[in-house]
Design an enzyme around this catalytic site. Structure first.
Site, PDB file in Angstrom:
ATOM      1  N   ASP A 123       0.842  -1.019   0.054  1.00 44.00           N
ATOM      2  CA  ASP A 123      -0.034   0.225  -0.083  1.00 44.00           C
ATOM      3  C   ASP A 123       0.723   1.323   0.102  1.00 44.00           C
ATOM      4  O   ASP A 123       1.833   1.384   0.847  1.00 44.00           O
ATOM      5  CB  ASP A 123      -0.840   0.088   1.161  1.00 44.00           C
ATOM      6  CG  ASP A 123      -1.867   1.108   1.230  1.00 44.00           C
ATOM      7  OD1 ASP A 123      -2.866   1.078   0.665  1.00 44.00           O
ATOM      8  OD2 ASP A 123      -1.846   2.104   1.960  1.00 44.00           O
ATOM      9  N   ASN A 131      -2.850  13.115  -3.507  1.00 44.35           N
ATOM     10  CA  ASN A 131      -4.041  13.696  -4.511  1.00 44.35           C
ATOM     11  C   ASN A 131      -4.616  14.997  -3.987  1.00 44.35           C
ATOM     12  O   ASN A 131      -5.007  15.730  -4.643  1.00 44.35           O
ATOM     13  CB  ASN A 131      -5.296  12.450  -4.338  1.00 44.35           C
ATOM     14  CG  ASN A 131      -4.885  11.372  -5.159  1.00 44.35           C
ATOM     15  OD1 ASN A 131      -4.086  11.578  -5.986  1.00 44.35           O
ATOM     16  ND2 ASN A 131      -5.490  10.206  -4.706  1.00 44.35           N
ATOM     17  N   HIS A 136      -5.366  14.751  -8.865  1.00 46.92           N
ATOM     18  CA  HIS A 136      -5.390  13.394  -9.163  1.00 46.92           C
ATOM     19  C   HIS A 136      -4.452  12.985 -10.281  1.00 46.92           C
ATOM     20  O   HIS A 136      -3.898  11.805 -10.556  1.00 46.92           O
ATOM     21  CB  HIS A 136      -6.734  12.919  -9.461  1.00 46.92           C
ATOM     22  CG  HIS A 136      -7.611  12.934  -8.185  1.00 46.92           C
ATOM     23  ND1 HIS A 136      -7.768  11.499  -7.301  1.00 46.92           N
ATOM     24  CD2 HIS A 136      -8.486  13.715  -7.645  1.00 46.92           C
ATOM     25  CE1 HIS A 136      -8.575  11.998  -6.400  1.00 46.92           C
ATOM     26  NE2 HIS A 136      -8.963  13.030  -6.477  1.00 46.92           N
ATOM     27  N   ASP A 140      -1.915  10.144 -10.049  1.00 46.65           N
ATOM     28  CA  ASP A 140      -1.739   8.928 -11.123  1.00 46.65           C
ATOM     29  C   ASP A 140      -0.107   8.779 -11.591  1.00 46.65           C
ATOM     30  O   ASP A 140       0.257   7.687 -11.695  1.00 46.65           O
ATOM     31  CB  ASP A 140      -2.362   9.155 -12.246  1.00 46.65           C
ATOM     32  CG  ASP A 140      -4.217   9.148 -11.993  1.00 46.65           C
ATOM     33  OD1 ASP A 140      -4.527   8.577 -10.949  1.00 46.65           O
ATOM     34  OD2 ASP A 140      -4.973   9.543 -12.829  1.00 46.65           O
ATOM     35  N   GLU A 166      -4.750   2.701  -4.400  1.00 45.59           N
ATOM     36  CA  GLU A 166      -3.158   2.634  -4.298  1.00 45.59           C
ATOM     37  C   GLU A 166      -2.682   1.311  -3.457  1.00 45.59           C
ATOM     38  O   GLU A 166      -1.619   1.373  -3.078  1.00 45.59           O
ATOM     39  CB  GLU A 166      -2.873   4.031  -3.450  1.00 45.59           C
ATOM     40  CG  GLU A 166      -3.375   3.740  -1.921  1.00 45.59           C
ATOM     41  CD  GLU A 166      -4.736   4.650  -1.698  1.00 45.59           C
ATOM     42  OE1 GLU A 166      -5.136   4.767  -0.789  1.00 45.59           O
ATOM     43  OE2 GLU A 166      -5.263   4.929  -2.524  1.00 45.59           O
TER      44      GLU A 166
END
Length: 254
Positions: A123, A131, A136, A140, A166
């Site tokens: 994770d 974010n 975002h 990404d 994620e």
């Protein structure tokens, strides 16, 4: 077309020869004679009947063969397109890793073939802050870098999937606790070494926390996932950017 005419011509000539042989053999035996008209009929009839009939037959046969070849070619193209669509449907659009459903299906199949292996759940740390602070699209970009680092850290033949926003899963086929720890630490270091600049001149560290569970032969896939999740949360609570590997407890019926 030339080939058809040649082949049908050969058939017509063979028919003429057969007609003449039959006339010479049968007519005298029946007390008759083969005169000029008979010779002409023995030649003309096969030519007028066998040549066009065989030409039509060869033409139809060639058309049928061509249709079969086209059908086989179309079938192969459809099969290839089906494989591509099936592969695309099994992949996460952004990272190209297996999606959640396919990853756990592959994990289940791997577990049925062999009891050995280790499940890692990986994770990204503090990813919501990326974010929230940078948007975002930047998130990404960071996620793609992390996914590539995970690919670099695992071994060839290990099963990888994106199982959450994620969150990633890795099944290390055949790996025991010591080897799994080495692989997981390599993944952690690969991510930690990423040079990520969300803005020019600004470096942002990327790290992951990893929980891993060594597969017990009696453990089910849900039990493995729950065990790896618990160890992942423990790694988060102990400061993030760390690896914790353990064994999955197996529930037994009383």
């Amino acid at each position: 077309m030339n080939s058809i005419l040649v082949r049908s011509g050969v058939v017509a000539l063979a028919s003429v020869v057969a007609s003449l042989v039959l006339a010479v053999s049968i007519v005298p035996a029946l007390g008759g004679t083969v005169d000029g008209n008979a010779w002409m009929m023995c030649v003309l009839c096969p030519l007028l009947i066998a040549w066009p009939a065989s030409a039509y037959t060869f033409w139809q046969s060639d058309r049928l063969k061509s249709a079969h070849r086209e059908l086989a070619r179309t079938h192969a193209q459809l099969a290839a397109a089906h494989r591509r669509l099936a592969e695309k449907a099994s992949r996460d659009d952004m990272t190209g890793m297996l999606n959640r459903e396919t990853f756990f299906a592959r994990l289940d199949r791997s577990r049925r073939r062999s009891d050995r292996g280790t499940l890692l759940i990986i994770d990204a740390d503090n990813f919501k802050a990326i974010n929230d602070n940078y948007g975002h699209l930047t998130g990404d970009e960071a996620l793609l870098l992390i996914a590539e680092a995970i690919r670099s850290g695992v071994r060839s033949g290990d099963v990888l999937g994106r199982i959450g926003g994620e969150e990633f899963g890795a099944f290390l086929t055949g790996a025991g606790e010591q080897e799994a720890r080495q692989v997981a630490e390599r993944v952690r270091r690969e991510v930690e070494s990423i040079s990520f600049q969300p803005k020019e001149g600004q470096m942002l560290p990327l790290t992951v926390s990893i929980g891993g569970t060594v597969c017990a032969s009696e453990a089910t896939v849900p039990e493995l996932v729950r065990a790896a999740d618990r160890l992942l949360y423990e790694a988060k609570h102990r400061g993030r950017n760390r690896v914790i590997i353990g064994k999955a407890p197996v529930s037994r019926a009383a």
